[in-house]
Design an enzyme around this catalytic site. Sequence first.
Site, PDB file in Angstrom:
ATOM      1  N   HIS A   1       1.795   4.511  -2.834  1.00 19.04           N
ATOM      2  CA  HIS A   1       1.922   5.962  -2.641  1.00 19.04           C
ATOM      3  C   HIS A   1       3.317   6.426  -3.088  1.00 19.04           C
ATOM      4  O   HIS A   1       3.469   7.456  -3.744  1.00 19.04           O
ATOM      5  CB  HIS A   1       1.762   6.317  -1.155  1.00 19.04           C
ATOM      6  CG  HIS A   1       0.341   6.278  -0.650  1.00 19.04           C
ATOM      7  ND1 HIS A   1      -0.660   7.041  -1.203  1.00 19.04           N
ATOM      8  CD2 HIS A   1      -0.226   5.588   0.380  1.00 19.04           C
ATOM      9  CE1 HIS A   1      -1.795   6.822  -0.527  1.00 19.04           C
ATOM     10  NE2 HIS A   1      -1.559   5.937   0.421  1.00 19.04           N
TER      11      HIS A   1
ATOM     12  N   HIS B   1       0.839  -1.201   0.000  1.00 13.39           N
ATOM     13  CA  HIS B   1       0.000   0.000   0.000  1.00 13.39           C
ATOM     14  C   HIS B   1       0.877   1.256   0.000  1.00 13.39           C
ATOM     15  O   HIS B   1       0.719   2.145  -0.850  1.00 13.39           O
ATOM     16  CB  HIS B   1      -0.909  -0.016   1.241  1.00 13.39           C
ATOM     17  CG  HIS B   1      -1.804   1.175   1.374  1.00 13.39           C
ATOM     18  ND1 HIS B   1      -3.147   1.149   1.046  1.00 13.39           N
ATOM     19  CD2 HIS B   1      -1.558   2.446   1.788  1.00 13.39           C
ATOM     20  CE1 HIS B   1      -3.669   2.346   1.254  1.00 13.39           C
ATOM     21  NE2 HIS B   1      -2.728   3.160   1.710  1.00 13.39           N
ATOM     22  N   GLU B   2       1.811   1.321   0.934  1.00 12.81           N
ATOM     23  CA  GLU B   2       2.665   2.513   1.027  1.00 12.81           C
ATOM     24  C   GLU B   2       3.587   2.616  -0.187  1.00 12.81           C
ATOM     25  O   GLU B   2       3.895   3.727  -0.644  1.00 12.81           O
ATOM     26  CB  GLU B   2       3.461   2.508   2.336  1.00 12.81           C
ATOM     27  CG  GLU B   2       2.602   2.500   3.607  1.00 12.81           C
ATOM     28  CD  GLU B   2       1.532   3.591   3.659  1.00 12.81           C
ATOM     29  OE1 GLU B   2       1.708   4.647   3.030  1.00 12.81           O
ATOM     30  OE2 GLU B   2       0.494   3.376   4.325  1.00 12.81           O
TER      31      GLU B   2
ATOM     32  N   GLU C   1      -4.634   7.966  -2.997  1.00 14.20           N
ATOM     33  CA  GLU C   1      -5.132   6.719  -2.414  1.00 14.20           C
ATOM     34  C   GLU C   1      -5.461   5.706  -3.515  1.00 14.20           C
ATOM     35  O   GLU C   1      -5.366   4.502  -3.294  1.00 14.20           O
ATOM     36  CB  GLU C   1      -6.354   7.022  -1.540  1.00 14.20           C
ATOM     37  CG  GLU C   1      -6.674   5.975  -0.500  1.00 14.20           C
ATOM     38  CD  GLU C   1      -5.570   5.743   0.545  1.00 14.20           C
ATOM     39  OE1 GLU C   1      -4.683   6.602   0.705  1.00 14.20           O
ATOM     40  OE2 GLU C   1      -5.602   4.684   1.184  1.00 14.20           O
TER      41      GLU C   1
HETATM   42 ZN    ZN Z   1      -3.007   5.259   1.882  1.00 11.23          ZN
END
Ligand code: ZN
Length: 534
Positions: free
Chosen positions: A299, A295-296, A325
């Site tokens: 980003h 997830h990170e 996101e």
């Molecule tokens: Zn996030």
Amino acid sequence: MRSRRKSGTSASRRRSAVKTKRRPGKTARNGQPSDAILVDLKHRLSEIYDLNAAGSVLSWDEATYMPVGGAAARGRQSALLGRLAHERFVDPALGKHIDYLEARAGELAAADASLIRVLRRDYEKAIKVPAEYVARASAHGSASYNAWIRARPENDFAGMIPFLEKTLDLSREYASFFAPYAHIADPMIDDADEGMTTATTQRLFAELRRELLPLVRAICDQQPPDDAFMRASFDEAEQLAFSLSVATQMGYDVARGRLDKTHHPFCTKFAAGDVRITTRVRRDDIGDALFSTVHEAGHAMYEQGVSASFEGTPLGAGVSAGVHESQSRLWENVVARSRPFWEHYYPALQKTFAGPLGSVPLDSFYRAINKVTRSLIRTDADEVTYNLHIMLRFDLELKLLEGRLRIKDLPDAWHAGMLADVGVAPSDDRDGCLQDVHWYSGRIGGAFQSYAIGNILSAQFFAAATGPHPNIGSEMASGRFDTLRGWLTENVYRYGRTLPPDEIVARATGTTLTTAPYLAYLRRKYGELYRLSQ
Ligand code: ZN
């Protein structure tokens, strides 16, 4: 979560030094060509960028390595850097530069014209909020956050009521700086997701809720898949190594980043060449470190993919919270919870954790990582129910801001909303309205919608990428992501903030934000997993 601080980027010292030499004197506006003003503007911006980036380094350190004894001094140091950056940004001289260059936008290169557009937006927002308010709200935010750290484990909602009441007053006061508005939440939503309003978000959510509720019902009527093996014992160092190797194969560049442990994972950017991610690891949960890291990394790949030419200016960052996101969700869910992905990675995961996973077939693992369940905690929720958790929070914060719900009635409203939408309700506030940090760190409104917008856009971008590149699925099944990452870089990442979010979405996908690809993705994936009749 993306970043612990308000966006801040930083330029290399070499570039700043070059600009310093060319910095024009005070007479620049009197007859000097607009490029001298532009050079001075960019010099000022790069110093603000560096002040913000230095603040981000302090925040990263605070959340990773700082001993507890450093807290008081760190709070002071972070506040000082934040104040210096803010003072420089609201400097009337910077406003005059914007006025001057805005009037000559036609003479500017396209990227510089975009810079002036973005600066006008950021500057107008910054100068409307008095410094006295910023200090008051920031002090209250810290006090409230520290009270919440204690109150949540103690299930003490009553103790948080005075804090939340003040937070609600401060949130309303913040909105008042941007009056007139159609809805009191609009200024806060616009801060995070330019172009979105309360009304457009409500329409989007009504559509989503109508489609999701029957889907959740159809799935949850069935026997849930067994996922007990996910909670065996997994060596922490092996989990971290596996997670980082997946992230780097996806395209996270560790020569321009690094991974460290924290409590609440986040991604932070100090410069184009230093975009860091953090994760958390639990011995009894194979999913936590893996999916948090991916997830990170989503980003981070976005930030690493922004054109280097925008470094040191507000253009050198992701365009909005929702689009940001969408990238973490795309890599975490659409890619790393897909079957093709695990066709490639599961044998390696089984080899690494032969004890707990050696005899678990791929299909069982795939079903376990996509288990849908009526659950209490947003951050643990699956892809199908997740948005229902978001909509509950969004509805409640609108009611609070509109004055239709009192803080003291929040636990009851939470309970009723959970039962109605998710189908379960918490027995205490710890697993209810005390669970998320957002309302307790100083602002009610404007944050939760970005998560759902991100989910919707993740599928919209992925569908747009796979249309012209149907090989993306087979590449994923062999551990390659070049085509997908290349498409995202070309169509989303490289722009930074040069185009508004809705324009990036429209150019990349051929249409504005729409729920159709997301709903089709959920129906296809979960229809197959749970053998639903389509
Ligand atoms: Zn996030």
